[in-house]
Design an enzyme around this catalytic site. Sequence first.
Site, PDB file in Angstrom:
ATOM      1  N   ARG A  12       6.556  22.494 -34.295  1.00 15.94           N
ATOM      2  CA  ARG A  12       5.111  22.514 -34.442  1.00 15.94           C
ATOM      3  C   ARG A  12       4.705  22.903 -35.850  1.00 15.94           C
ATOM      4  O   ARG A  12       3.756  22.389 -36.401  1.00 15.94           O
ATOM      5  CB  ARG A  12       4.529  23.513 -33.435  1.00 15.94           C
ATOM      6  N   TYR A  13       5.428  23.866 -36.402  1.00 20.63           N
ATOM      7  CA  TYR A  13       5.126  24.353 -37.748  1.00 20.63           C
ATOM      8  C   TYR A  13       6.039  23.625 -38.727  1.00 20.63           C
ATOM      9  O   TYR A  13       7.126  23.185 -38.357  1.00 20.63           O
ATOM     10  CB  TYR A  13       5.369  25.863 -37.812  1.00 20.63           C
ATOM     11  N   ARG A  64       9.778  25.556 -39.305  1.00 24.92           N
ATOM     12  CA  ARG A  64      10.549  26.289 -38.295  1.00 24.92           C
ATOM     13  C   ARG A  64      10.403  25.650 -36.923  1.00 24.92           C
ATOM     14  O   ARG A  64       9.401  24.999 -36.630  1.00 24.92           O
ATOM     15  CB  ARG A  64      10.135  27.765 -38.250  1.00 24.92           C
ATOM     16  N   CYS A  84      16.312  33.870 -16.945  1.00 24.52           N
ATOM     17  CA  CYS A  84      15.905  35.153 -17.517  1.00 24.52           C
ATOM     18  C   CYS A  84      16.446  36.276 -16.644  1.00 24.52           C
ATOM     19  O   CYS A  84      16.609  36.092 -15.438  1.00 24.52           O
ATOM     20  CB  CYS A  84      14.383  35.278 -17.543  1.00 24.52           C
ATOM     21  N   CYS A 131       9.140  37.413 -15.506  1.00 24.54           N
ATOM     22  CA  CYS A 131       7.877  38.109 -15.757  1.00 24.54           C
ATOM     23  C   CYS A 131       6.771  37.286 -15.100  1.00 24.54           C
ATOM     24  O   CYS A 131       6.703  36.070 -15.277  1.00 24.54           O
ATOM     25  CB  CYS A 131       7.620  38.224 -17.250  1.00 24.54           C
ATOM     26  N   CYS A 191       4.566  34.842 -17.267  1.00 24.56           N
ATOM     27  CA  CYS A 191       5.296  34.032 -18.254  1.00 24.56           C
ATOM     28  C   CYS A 191       4.581  32.727 -18.627  1.00 24.56           C
ATOM     29  O   CYS A 191       4.147  31.972 -17.761  1.00 24.56           O
ATOM     30  CB  CYS A 191       6.674  33.696 -17.712  1.00 24.56           C
ATOM     31  N   ARG A 219       6.082  30.177 -19.845  1.00 17.19           N
ATOM     32  CA  ARG A 219       6.932  29.054 -19.430  1.00 17.19           C
ATOM     33  C   ARG A 219       7.253  29.142 -17.944  1.00 17.19           C
ATOM     34  O   ARG A 219       8.351  28.796 -17.505  1.00 17.19           O
ATOM     35  CB  ARG A 219       8.198  29.006 -20.280  1.00 17.19           C
ATOM     36  N   ASP A 230      -2.452  32.021 -28.990  1.00 16.11           N
ATOM     37  CA  ASP A 230      -1.677  30.793 -29.164  1.00 16.11           C
ATOM     38  C   ASP A 230      -2.605  29.689 -28.645  1.00 16.11           C
ATOM     39  O   ASP A 230      -2.894  29.625 -27.446  1.00 16.11           O
ATOM     40  CB  ASP A 230      -0.359  30.871 -28.372  1.00 16.11           C
ATOM     41  N   LYS A 235      -0.356  29.678 -33.365  1.00 13.94           N
ATOM     42  CA  LYS A 235      -0.898  31.039 -33.252  1.00 13.94           C
ATOM     43  C   LYS A 235      -2.029  31.251 -34.252  1.00 13.94           C
ATOM     44  O   LYS A 235      -1.861  30.977 -35.437  1.00 13.94           O
ATOM     45  CB  LYS A 235       0.223  32.034 -33.499  1.00 13.94           C
TER      46      LYS A 235
HETATM   47  C1  LIG Z   1       5.665  31.207 -32.172  1.00 10.99           C
HETATM   48  C2  LIG Z   1       6.313  29.980 -32.515  1.00 10.99           C
HETATM   49  C3  LIG Z   1       7.084  29.880 -33.670  1.00 10.99           C
HETATM   50  C4  LIG Z   1       7.300  31.028 -34.622  1.00 10.99           C
HETATM   51  O1  LIG Z   1       6.084  31.435 -35.196  1.00 10.99           O
HETATM   52  P1  LIG Z   1       6.034  32.655 -36.208  1.00 10.99           P
HETATM   53  O2  LIG Z   1       4.563  32.877 -36.452  1.00 10.99           O
HETATM   54  O3  LIG Z   1       6.756  32.238 -37.447  1.00 10.99           O
HETATM   55  O4  LIG Z   1       6.685  33.826 -35.549  1.00 10.99           O
HETATM   56  C5  LIG Z   1       7.651  28.667 -33.961  1.00 10.99           C
HETATM   57  N1  LIG Z   1       7.449  27.581 -33.171  1.00 10.99           N
HETATM   58  C6  LIG Z   1       6.706  27.656 -32.048  1.00 10.99           C
HETATM   59  C7  LIG Z   1       6.505  26.428 -31.229  1.00 10.99           C
HETATM   60  C8  LIG Z   1       6.108  28.857 -31.684  1.00 10.99           C
HETATM   61  O5  LIG Z   1       5.388  28.922 -30.555  1.00 10.99           O
HETATM   62  S1  SF4 Z   2       8.273  36.119 -20.545  1.00 13.16           S
HETATM   63 FE1  SF4 Z   2       9.108  34.318 -19.460  1.00 13.16          FE
HETATM   64  S2  SF4 Z   2      10.743  33.557 -20.787  1.00 13.16           S
HETATM   65 FE2  SF4 Z   2      10.280  35.656 -21.431  1.00 13.16          FE
HETATM   66  S3  SF4 Z   2      11.735  36.938 -20.272  1.00 13.16           S
HETATM   67 FE3  SF4 Z   2       9.829  36.874 -19.114  1.00 13.16          FE
HETATM   68  S4  SF4 Z   2      10.114  35.178 -17.669  1.00 13.16           S
HETATM   69 FE4  SF4 Z   2      11.647  34.926 -19.259  1.00 13.16          FE
END
Ligand SMILES: *Cc1c(COP(=O)(O)O)cnc(C)c1O
Ligand code: SF4
Length: 406
Positions: A132-133, A136, A145, A149, A152, A154, A349, A356
């Site tokens: 996305r960025y 990175r 996991c 949580c 979560c 995801r 986000d 973010k």
């Molecule tokens: C959070 C995230 C990152 C890392 O973001 P930073 O602001 O550099 O910590 C990279 N890719 C995705 C898709 C993210 O959600």
């Molecule tokens: S927040 Fe989601 S991905 Fe992270 S440890 Fe908890 S259940 Fe797993």
Amino acid sequence: MEQLTGQLAEQVERVGPRAELQTEAQAEGGSTQPPPTTKMEQWTIDLRNSVTSGEKLAADFGGDAGMAEVIDEVCRNYPMRIPRYYYNLIREVGDPIWRQSVPSVEELMDECAPEDPLREEADSPVPRLTHRYPDRVLLLVTDRCPMYCRYCTRKRLVGRTSTITEKTVTMGIGYIRSHPEIRDVLISGGDPLMVSDRKLEGIIARLREIPHVEVIRIGTRFPCVLPSRITDSLCAMLKKYHPIYVNTHFNHPCELTAQAVEACGRLADAGIPVGCQTVLLKGVNDDPKVLKELMHKLVLARVRPYYLYQADLTRGTNHFRTRVEKGIEIMQALRGHTTGFAVPQFVIDAPGGGGKIPLMPDYVVRFDDKEIILRNFEGKEYVYPQADHRYVKDEGDAEDVELINF
Ligand SMILES: *Cc1c(COP(=O)(O)O)cnc(C)c1O
Ligand code: SF4
């Protein structure tokens, strides 16, 4: 188990800790049984002893069959696993540890929220890698996991039929190799420390061989929910591949037990900068006093607060959302009132995959061509002149200053 319907029994089988541990920790040999000479690591034994049934919760917390049924009903949609270590931190029904780990009927009540609010899948050039960025990527290496949580992001992925295989990880690494603009790889999941040290080392070593990969980051909740995972041998392995950063995830001060602090300390002793991503959660930590105490305890444990997340719009998690003002109020209570590096950045986000976006209290009262008028942490106002403006002493009053334009 006798009362379980066939469907539920199948679900338990599918999400049960036993089956997946064999696939995660012992899959490398292609066998589902550990070779007789291999000593099981303590953390894998600890994980097998997790709480996975409503019956156990109801029995321990004075609940009735109804309570057990509701929990099991939610588990049919979203799995539960609570390591004994974390389970033992629960003091009473509904406390912050309970709310994070025990299924609630509210999870079944917001059918309209999206399953993938951050559109991670739309930004995936290959499965389970999100780019996305510009520089990175997020690489998912497991969807298991130690604890599921309840809030979560995801939730749609974790603890279900696995969609992540050796092949998807290899494809992800291939993508990174062929994109020289990627200098930072965030290994996530699920929880990447669910895989064995050997398998994790295989992934990290392949990333380290790529010349343009500068930083490798691991996101894990193990220090918080099962600190026995942070072994000396894991730390010794990680430190061979520096710079390795770890971001962990604590949400409440009572999670920083002696064992959790020691686990963070072992990572720090291996030269790994440890950060913390906290989620702002209603009924868990939506209180400036609680979060300030959390930030102080993190810093004491040599963990640097990194992000404070506004809860995402993920389906099944709506009951954890706070109003955005709450996060801003908390930031206001932290900034200036405590150590600068104990203050995380508050972010949303962006729904739809915008990434973010930082939010903070408004410290700018007025901003124009000549000057900026600022409000400090105590609410007092201060003037800062622009670079082509300056203060000179007024002849009448040595203390007084005025702005002249030149
Ligand atoms: C959070 C995230 C990152 C890392 O973001 P930073 O602001 O550099 O910590 C990279 N890719 C995705 C898709 C993210 O959600
Ligand atoms: S927040 Fe989601 S991905 Fe992270 S440890 Fe908890 S259940 Fe797993």
